[in-house]
Structures are given as structure tokens and as C-alpha cells.
Design a protein around this motif. Structure first.
Motif, PDB file in Angstrom:
ATOM      1  N   GLY A  83       0.807  -1.188  -0.032  1.00 55.98           N
ATOM      2  CA  GLY A  83      -0.023  -0.234   0.066  1.00 55.98           C
ATOM      3  C   GLY A  83       0.727   1.155   0.119  1.00 55.98           C
ATOM      4  N   TRP A  84       0.400   2.410   0.377  1.00 51.99           N
ATOM      5  CA  TRP A  84       1.089   3.738   0.358  1.00 51.99           C
ATOM      6  C   TRP A  84       0.787   4.482   1.645  1.00 51.99           C
ATOM      7  CZ3 TRP A  84       5.216   4.476  -2.233  1.00 51.99           C
ATOM      8  CH2 TRP A  84       5.693   5.570  -2.516  1.00 51.99           C
ATOM      9  N   ASN A  85       1.772   5.091   2.205  1.00 53.25           N
ATOM     10  CA  ASN A  85       1.527   5.623   3.385  1.00 53.25           C
ATOM     11  C   ASN A  85       1.374   7.194   3.361  1.00 53.25           C
ATOM     12  OD1 ASN A  85       2.438   4.125   6.271  1.00 53.25           O
ATOM     13  ND2 ASN A  85       3.880   3.430   4.773  1.00 53.25           N
ATOM     14  N   SER A  86       0.470   7.802   3.994  1.00 50.98           N
ATOM     15  CA  SER A  86       0.382   9.274   4.099  1.00 50.98           C
ATOM     16  C   SER A  86       1.179   9.472   5.362  1.00 50.98           C
ATOM     17  CB  SER A  86      -1.103   9.709   4.455  1.00 50.98           C
ATOM     18  OG  SER A  86      -1.390   9.170   5.784  1.00 50.98           O
ATOM     19  N   LEU A  87       2.183  10.722   5.220  1.00 47.75           N
ATOM     20  CA  LEU A  87       3.156  11.073   6.113  1.00 47.75           C
ATOM     21  C   LEU A  87       2.578  12.493   6.588  1.00 47.75           C
ATOM     22  CD1 LEU A  87       6.344  10.308   4.088  1.00 47.75           C
ATOM     23  CD2 LEU A  87       5.128   8.746   5.610  1.00 47.75           C
ATOM     24  N   TYR A  88       2.644  12.754   7.901  1.00 42.95           N
ATOM     25  CA  TYR A  88       2.221  13.819   8.347  1.00 42.95           C
ATOM     26  C   TYR A  88       2.646  14.047   9.795  1.00 42.95           C
ATOM     27  CZ  TYR A  88      -1.999  12.203  10.930  1.00 42.95           C
ATOM     28  OH  TYR A  88      -2.740  11.335  11.595  1.00 42.95           O
ATOM     29  N   TRP A  89       2.931  15.298  10.352  1.00 39.77           N
ATOM     30  CA  TRP A  89       3.076  15.715  11.690  1.00 39.77           C
ATOM     31  C   TRP A  89       1.866  16.393  12.114  1.00 39.77           C
ATOM     32  CZ3 TRP A  89       6.536  12.872  14.010  1.00 39.77           C
ATOM     33  CH2 TRP A  89       7.908  12.900  13.663  1.00 39.77           C
ATOM     34  N   ASN A  90       1.265  17.320  11.392  1.00 33.47           N
ATOM     35  CA  ASN A  90       0.260  18.158  11.938  1.00 33.47           C
ATOM     36  C   ASN A  90      -1.014  17.816  11.141  1.00 33.47           C
ATOM     37  OD1 ASN A  90       1.928  20.661  13.525  1.00 33.47           O
ATOM     38  ND2 ASN A  90       3.011  19.798  11.707  1.00 33.47           N
ATOM     39  N   ASN A  91      -2.319  18.214  11.848  1.00 32.98           N
ATOM     40  CA  ASN A  91      -3.333  18.555  11.308  1.00 32.98           C
ATOM     41  C   ASN A  91      -4.372  19.434  11.997  1.00 32.98           C
ATOM     42  OD1 ASN A  91      -4.832  16.941  13.087  1.00 32.98           O
ATOM     43  ND2 ASN A  91      -4.631  15.245  11.963  1.00 32.98           N
ATOM     44  N   HIS A  92      -5.422  19.753  11.657  1.00 32.99           N
ATOM     45  CA  HIS A  92      -6.132  20.790  12.436  1.00 32.99           C
ATOM     46  C   HIS A  92      -6.748  20.276  13.795  1.00 32.99           C
ATOM     47  CE1 HIS A  92     -10.572  19.389  11.923  1.00 32.99           C
ATOM     48  NE2 HIS A  92      -9.951  18.411  11.132  1.00 32.99           N
ATOM     49  N   ASP A  93      -6.564  19.055  14.084  1.00 38.31           N
ATOM     50  CA  ASP A  93      -6.986  18.427  15.342  1.00 38.31           C
ATOM     51  C   ASP A  93      -5.695  18.285  16.388  1.00 38.31           C
ATOM     52  OD1 ASP A  93      -9.648  18.473  15.004  1.00 38.31           O
ATOM     53  OD2 ASP A  93      -9.663  16.575  13.903  1.00 38.31           O
ATOM     54  N   GLN A  94      -4.575  18.655  15.984  1.00 42.35           N
ATOM     55  CA  GLN A  94      -3.531  18.279  16.671  1.00 42.35           C
ATOM     56  C   GLN A  94      -2.570  19.538  16.828  1.00 42.35           C
ATOM     57  OE1 GLN A  94      -2.977  15.051  17.745  1.00 42.35           O
ATOM     58  NE2 GLN A  94      -4.488  14.256  16.455  1.00 42.35           N
ATOM     59  N   PRO A  95      -1.604  19.473  17.965  1.00 41.39           N
ATOM     60  CA  PRO A  95      -0.937  20.825  18.372  1.00 41.39           C
ATOM     61  C   PRO A  95       0.306  20.804  17.273  1.00 41.39           C
ATOM     62  CG  PRO A  95      -0.528  18.736  19.807  1.00 41.39           C
ATOM     63  CD  PRO A  95      -1.556  18.381  18.982  1.00 41.39           C
ATOM     64  N   ARG A  96       0.909  21.914  17.475  1.00 42.16           N
ATOM     65  CA  ARG A  96       1.854  22.174  16.391  1.00 42.16           C
ATOM     66  C   ARG A  96       3.114  20.996  16.874  1.00 42.16           C
ATOM     67  NH1 ARG A  96       0.900  24.850  11.870  1.00 42.16           N
ATOM     68  NH2 ARG A  96      -0.830  26.366  12.420  1.00 42.16           N
ATOM     69  N   ALA A  97       3.532  20.616  15.524  1.00 42.16           N
ATOM     70  CA  ALA A  97       4.534  19.549  15.732  1.00 42.16           C
ATOM     71  C   ALA A  97       6.031  19.765  16.409  1.00 42.16           C
ATOM     72  CB  ALA A  97       4.867  19.157  14.391  1.00 42.16           C
TER      73      ALA A  97
END
Length: 317
Positions: A83-97
Motif C-alpha cells: 500500500g502507500w503511506n500518508s506522512l504527516y506531523w500536523n493537522n487541525h486536530d493536533q498541536p504544532r509538531a
């Protein structure tokens, strides 16, 4: 949904799938599946809940690096070739990385933000950059419940402090300053002018108080900014099949200071090393035998010495 709508368009789809396991992601996004292209999983951003289960996610403790590595490495290995990963640190429901996973002290913030970007962007998958991440935006660090807009935060304060009296007000405010969703929801700072250049009228929510120093105009004028480092990382992904397609091997998953891993593709190896601390540490992963230092957040290379929040990437041909 795919049969009736998505399959009729040339689109890329991402499913938001909290509590999902890699097997779930493969069933929906696998190379032999057609429902979605990738998913947002939440394992790494759900780390470090309060030991007191009555307080849920509310906590002010830093995420333990071995746990972070376990979460990210699990998905790297499980989806490779399937499959294929999405890579992220932040979104609108999370604090700043940079505040949550590294260090937003002005002394370290830029270097630490670049380190986080490098660590994530060199993995297999598609990186997502959340508004302000490319500026190295930190948490807002509010000190009064009256400053919050997020209903989750306000309701949690009312329930845990005022009604159930499970925690005192100052402690709960520390928890909110660490992990409230409002940290990521302040208006985008475009410049140091009125309302941070966001609008001519007062925005719906207070600005991050750092906007005079941390804004889009300022980072574009600084050639050593987080923004330009992110540009380089994205260009590396475009140019390198090793970064795009390489398999993933973690190095020393129990190391509580350094996140290191290798990527392999055909005859080449990529070595990624990131110091997640404000201390200078020493690690030898045979980087002295590398053919090239591809990118770093320092101007020089001290070999096995890793300075505070140093991150560097080597290629072995």
C-alpha cells in the motif's frame, strides 16, 4: 463510493481512519484494492495519553522517542509493497509538531522544525504539509481558559476542573497549552502587519503571538528558513527514486535520543539521522563511508557528532 463517484475522475483520495491498523489500510488502499489511495492513520499522534485514564489525552509530557519510532516504523514496514503511506506531523486536530515532538524554544525552533521535516519526508509515502508547518509555527501557549475557542478544550476544562475536580486549573491549562486543537487553528500569519496580513477585519480567532517574527513574508526573506528547507526536501523526493520507493530499515529502535533509519533501493542506500534532543550526542552508523551528504540542517558535518536537533541524510552508492 469509489464505484459510483471516485472512479469516474482523475483524483487522489485519502481516508481519515482513526484507530485503523495497517491491515485495515491495506484492505482499503492496497495495490490490489481500489477504494482509496491512502489513509491518515493516527497511531503516532495519539501517543502519550495521561497515565490517569480519567483524563484521557490531556497531558503535558513529551512523547517518548522509542514509542514514536515504533509507531512510524510499524506503518513503514507493514505497507511496503502492499500500500502507500500518508506522512504527516500536523493537522487541525493536533498541536504544532515542533512544540509537541521537538522544541519550540527560540534557540532551537528553526533547527528542530527542519529536523522533523527531514525525518518524515525521507520516509516512504506522500508527505502532507499543514498550514504553518513550513514556517516552523509553534503552539500558542495560552494561559487562560478564556483564550480558547475549541469546544473540546473548553468542555474538558469545565468537566475535569470545575465539575469532577480531577485536576486543578493551572495544571489543566498546561495540558491545554501542550495539546489543545486551538494550537493549530490560529489564522495563517502572512506578514507582521495588521491581523498578520490574514484579513482587513478582525479574524474569528486570536493570532499566534509569534506572528511578528514567524510569518510567510519573513521566512521567504530568510534563505536559511524552515520554508526553504522544506522546498529542498520536496525536491529531493521528486528527484530520487531511492526516496520515493526505497524499503525501510529502522536502526536501534530503543534509542531514546536519536531516530535513525535506512532506505534501500536497487544498489543504493539512504541513511537518515535525527537528534531529537537539545544535547550533543555521538552515534556511528558508518556515515563516514557515505558517498554524499544529501541534506542537513547545519552548515557543516561533524561526522559521528550530532549537535542539538541535528538532522542529516547520506547516500551510499
Amino acid at each position: 463510493m469509489n464505484d459510483k463517484v471516485l472512479s469516474h475522475y482523475d483524483v487522489m483520495t485519502v481516508g481519515e481512519m482513526p484507530s485503523s491498523k495497517p491491515e485495515d489500510a491495506i484492505s482499503y488502499t492496497g495495490l490490489d484494492s481500489h477504494e482509496l489511495n491512502m489513509v491518515f492513520q493516527f497511531q503516532h499522534v495519539a501517543l502519550e495519553p495521561n497515565p490517569d485514564k480519567r483524563l484521557g489525552k490531556w497531558n503535558d509530557q513529551p512523547v517518548k522517542l522509542p514509542e514514536l519510532k515504533t509507531a512510524l516504523s510499524r506503518w513503514q514496514k507493514a505497507l511496503d509493497g502492499k500500500g502507500w503511506n500518508s506522512l504527516y506531523w500536523n493537522n487541525h486536530d493536533q498541536p504544532r509538531a515542533v512544540s509537541r515532538f521537538a522544541n519550540d524554544d527560540p534557540k532551537y525552533r528553526v533547527r528542530a522544525a527542519k529536523m522533523l521535516g527531514t525525518t518524515l519526508h525521507m520516509m516512504q509515502g506522500t508527505p502532507f504539509v499543514f498550514e504553518g508547518e513550513e514556517l516552523g509555527m509553534p503552539n500558542v501557549h495560552y494561559t487562560s481558559i478564556d483564550q480558547y475557542e475549541d469546544l473540546e478544550s473548553i468542555n474538558a476544562y469545565r468537566e475535569l476542573v470545575e465539575e469532577k475536580k480531577l485536576v486543578d486549573g493551572p495544571t489543566m491549562l498546561k495540558y491545554l497549552a501542550n495539546i489543545s486543537r486551538d494550537n493549530a487553528r490560529t489564522p495563517m500569519p502572512w506578514d507582521a502587519g495588521k491581523n498578520a496580513g490574514f484579513s482587513n477585519v478582525k479574524p474569528w480567532f486570536a493570532l499566534n503571538p509569534t506572528y511578528k517574527e514567524i510569518n510567510a513574508k519573513a521566512v521567504l526573506e530568510d534563505k536559511d528558513s524552515v520554508f526553504y528547507h522544506y522546498q529542498k526536501l520536496i525536491q529531493l523526493r521528486h528527484d530520487s527514486d531511492l526516496v520515493k520507493f526505497g524499503t525501510y530499515d529502522e536502526i536501534d529502535p530503543d534509542d531514546a535520543e536519536v531516530f535513525a533509519y535506512r532506505r534501500h533501493y536497487q544498489s543504493k542506500t539512504l541513511l537518515v539521522i535525527s537528534n531529537f534532543t537539545a544535547n550533543t550526542v555521538t552515534r556511528d552508523y558508518d556515515q563516514g563511508k557515505a558517498d554524499k551528504l544529501v541534506i542537513s540542517n547545519y552548515d557543516d558535518d561533524q561526522g559521528t557528532e550530532l549537535r542539538p536537533y541535528e538532522s542529516k541524510v547520506y547516500v551510499f552508492n
